[in-house]
Scaffold this motif. Structure first.
Motif, PDB file in Angstrom:
ATOM      1  N   THR A 102      42.893  34.106  53.653  1.00 46.85           N
ATOM      2  CA  THR A 102      42.328  35.412  53.968  1.00 46.85           C
ATOM      3  C   THR A 102      41.263  35.741  52.921  1.00 46.85           C
ATOM      4  OG1 THR A 102      43.920  36.608  52.601  1.00 46.85           O
ATOM      5  CG2 THR A 102      44.526  36.197  54.916  1.00 46.85           C
ATOM      6  N   TRP A 103      40.430  36.714  53.221  1.00 46.96           N
ATOM      7  CA  TRP A 103      39.341  37.074  52.315  1.00 46.96           C
ATOM      8  C   TRP A 103      39.885  37.465  50.944  1.00 46.96           C
ATOM      9  CZ3 TRP A 103      37.419  41.198  49.513  1.00 46.96           C
ATOM     10  CH2 TRP A 103      36.100  41.062  49.077  1.00 46.96           C
ATOM     11  N   ASN A 104      40.940  38.286  50.907  1.00 48.29           N
ATOM     12  CA  ASN A 104      41.508  38.731  49.620  1.00 48.29           C
ATOM     13  C   ASN A 104      42.082  37.555  48.832  1.00 48.29           C
ATOM     14  OD1 ASN A 104      40.861  41.430  49.974  1.00 48.29           O
ATOM     15  ND2 ASN A 104      42.803  41.904  50.979  1.00 48.29           N
ATOM     16  N   ASP A 105      42.818  36.686  49.517  1.00 44.20           N
ATOM     17  CA  ASP A 105      43.376  35.515  48.835  1.00 44.20           C
ATOM     18  C   ASP A 105      42.260  34.605  48.321  1.00 44.20           C
ATOM     19  OD1 ASP A 105      45.954  36.356  49.276  1.00 44.20           O
ATOM     20  OD2 ASP A 105      46.253  35.094  51.053  1.00 44.20           O
ATOM     21  N   ARG A 106      41.185  34.487  49.094  1.00 39.95           N
ATOM     22  CA  ARG A 106      40.041  33.663  48.687  1.00 39.95           C
ATOM     23  C   ARG A 106      39.423  34.211  47.407  1.00 39.95           C
ATOM     24  NH1 ARG A 106      35.994  33.518  53.257  1.00 39.95           N
ATOM     25  NH2 ARG A 106      37.777  32.579  54.268  1.00 39.95           N
ATOM     26  N   GLN A 107      39.291  35.543  47.336  1.00 38.45           N
ATOM     27  CA  GLN A 107      38.714  36.170  46.140  1.00 38.45           C
ATOM     28  C   GLN A 107      39.572  35.880  44.911  1.00 38.45           C
ATOM     29  OE1 GLN A 107      35.694  37.664  46.366  1.00 38.45           O
ATOM     30  NE2 GLN A 107      35.876  36.909  48.449  1.00 38.45           N
ATOM     31  N   ILE A 108      40.875  36.013  45.071  1.00 35.81           N
ATOM     32  CA  ILE A 108      41.797  35.754  43.963  1.00 35.81           C
ATOM     33  C   ILE A 108      41.695  34.299  43.520  1.00 35.81           C
ATOM     34  CG2 ILE A 108      44.240  35.598  43.341  1.00 35.81           C
ATOM     35  CD1 ILE A 108      44.658  38.052  45.256  1.00 35.81           C
ATOM     36  N   PHE A 109      41.692  33.398  44.493  1.00 37.74           N
ATOM     37  CA  PHE A 109      41.623  31.964  44.192  1.00 37.74           C
ATOM     38  C   PHE A 109      40.328  31.614  43.463  1.00 37.74           C
ATOM     39  CE2 PHE A 109      41.004  27.457  45.624  1.00 37.74           C
ATOM     40  CZ  PHE A 109      42.102  26.931  44.981  1.00 37.74           C
ATOM     41  N   ILE A 110      39.212  32.154  43.932  1.00 38.24           N
ATOM     42  CA  ILE A 110      37.914  31.885  43.298  1.00 38.24           C
ATOM     43  C   ILE A 110      37.922  32.400  41.858  1.00 38.24           C
ATOM     44  CG2 ILE A 110      35.466  32.540  43.302  1.00 38.24           C
ATOM     45  CD1 ILE A 110      35.596  32.323  46.384  1.00 38.24           C
ATOM     46  N   ARG A 111      38.465  33.594  41.645  1.00 38.27           N
ATOM     47  CA  ARG A 111      38.527  34.142  40.278  1.00 38.27           C
ATOM     48  C   ARG A 111      39.403  33.271  39.376  1.00 38.27           C
ATOM     49  NH1 ARG A 111      34.838  36.211  42.201  1.00 38.27           N
ATOM     50  NH2 ARG A 111      34.512  38.380  42.671  1.00 38.27           N
ATOM     51  N   GLN A 112      40.498  32.762  39.917  1.00 42.17           N
ATOM     52  CA  GLN A 112      41.369  31.899  39.126  1.00 42.17           C
ATOM     53  C   GLN A 112      40.658  30.602  38.744  1.00 42.17           C
ATOM     54  OE1 GLN A 112      44.717  31.634  41.780  1.00 42.17           O
ATOM     55  NE2 GLN A 112      45.793  33.301  40.781  1.00 42.17           N
ATOM     56  N   ILE A 113      39.915  30.031  39.681  1.00 37.15           N
ATOM     57  CA  ILE A 113      39.159  28.813  39.382  1.00 37.15           C
ATOM     58  C   ILE A 113      38.093  29.106  38.336  1.00 37.15           C
ATOM     59  CG2 ILE A 113      37.558  27.085  40.298  1.00 37.15           C
ATOM     60  CD1 ILE A 113      39.122  27.228  42.933  1.00 37.15           C
ATOM     61  N   GLU A 114      37.386  30.229  38.503  1.00 41.26           N
ATOM     62  CA  GLU A 114      36.369  30.605  37.517  1.00 41.26           C
ATOM     63  C   GLU A 114      36.980  30.746  36.123  1.00 41.26           C
ATOM     64  OE1 GLU A 114      33.243  33.065  40.350  1.00 41.26           O
ATOM     65  OE2 GLU A 114      34.823  34.155  39.316  1.00 41.26           O
ATOM     66  N   GLY A 115      38.149  31.353  36.058  1.00 39.66           N
ATOM     67  CA  GLY A 115      38.826  31.499  34.773  1.00 39.66           C
ATOM     68  C   GLY A 115      39.240  30.165  34.182  1.00 39.66           C
ATOM     69  N   ALA A 116      39.692  29.265  35.052  1.00 38.48           N
ATOM     70  CA  ALA A 116      40.146  27.957  34.577  1.00 38.48           C
ATOM     71  C   ALA A 116      39.000  27.114  34.042  1.00 38.48           C
ATOM     72  CB  ALA A 116      40.857  27.209  35.700  1.00 38.48           C
ATOM     73  N   VAL A 117      37.831  27.210  34.660  1.00 41.23           N
ATOM     74  CA  VAL A 117      36.710  26.372  34.227  1.00 41.23           C
ATOM     75  C   VAL A 117      35.807  27.080  33.213  1.00 41.23           C
ATOM     76  CG1 VAL A 117      36.689  24.994  36.323  1.00 41.23           C
ATOM     77  CG2 VAL A 117      35.205  26.988  36.159  1.00 41.23           C
ATOM     78  N   ALA A 118      36.121  28.326  32.884  1.00 43.49           N
ATOM     79  CA  ALA A 118      35.294  29.066  31.925  1.00 43.49           C
ATOM     80  C   ALA A 118      35.221  28.358  30.585  1.00 43.49           C
ATOM     81  CB  ALA A 118      35.816  30.485  31.764  1.00 43.49           C
TER      82      ALA A 118
END
Length: 80
Positions: free
Chosen positions: A41-57
Motif C-alpha cells: 500500500t502507499w503508506n507501507d511503501r513510504q515506510i519501507f522507502i524511509r527505512q531503506i534510506e535510513g539503512a543506506v545513509a
C-alpha cells in the motif's frame, strides 16, 4: 615470467567473473525490492522507502533505483 603473467591473467579473469556474479545478484535484489514495493500500500511503501534510506545513509550513496523511486513522487517504476 610467463608463469607470473599467466597467474595474473587467471586472477584477473576470476575477479571479473566474481564482479559479474555480484552485479547479477544486485540486479536481482533490485528487482525483488521493486516487486515488493509494487505490492505494498502507499503508506507501507513510504515506510519501507524511509527505512531503506535510513539503512543506506551511512553508506553515503543511495542506490540509483531507489533515488528514481523517491524522486518520482514515491511511485514505483513500471520497468527496471
Amino acid at each position: 615470467m610467463k608463469n607470473l603473467i599467466t597467474e595474473l591473467l587467471l586472477k584477473l579473469a576470476q575477479k571479473e567473473e566474481e564482479s559479474q556474479e555480484l552485479a547479477t545478484q544486485v540486479e536481482t535484489l533490485e528487482q525483488v525490492i521493486i516487486e515488493m514495493l509494487r505490492n505494498m500500500t502507499w503508506n507501507d511503501r513510504q515506510i519501507f522507502i524511509r527505512q531503506i534510506e535510513g539503512a543506506v545513509a551511512g553508506v553515503g550513496r543511495m542506490p540509483a533505483f531507489l533515488t528514481s523511486i523517491h524522486d518520482a513522487g514515491e511511485s514505483v517504476p513500471k520497468a527496471f
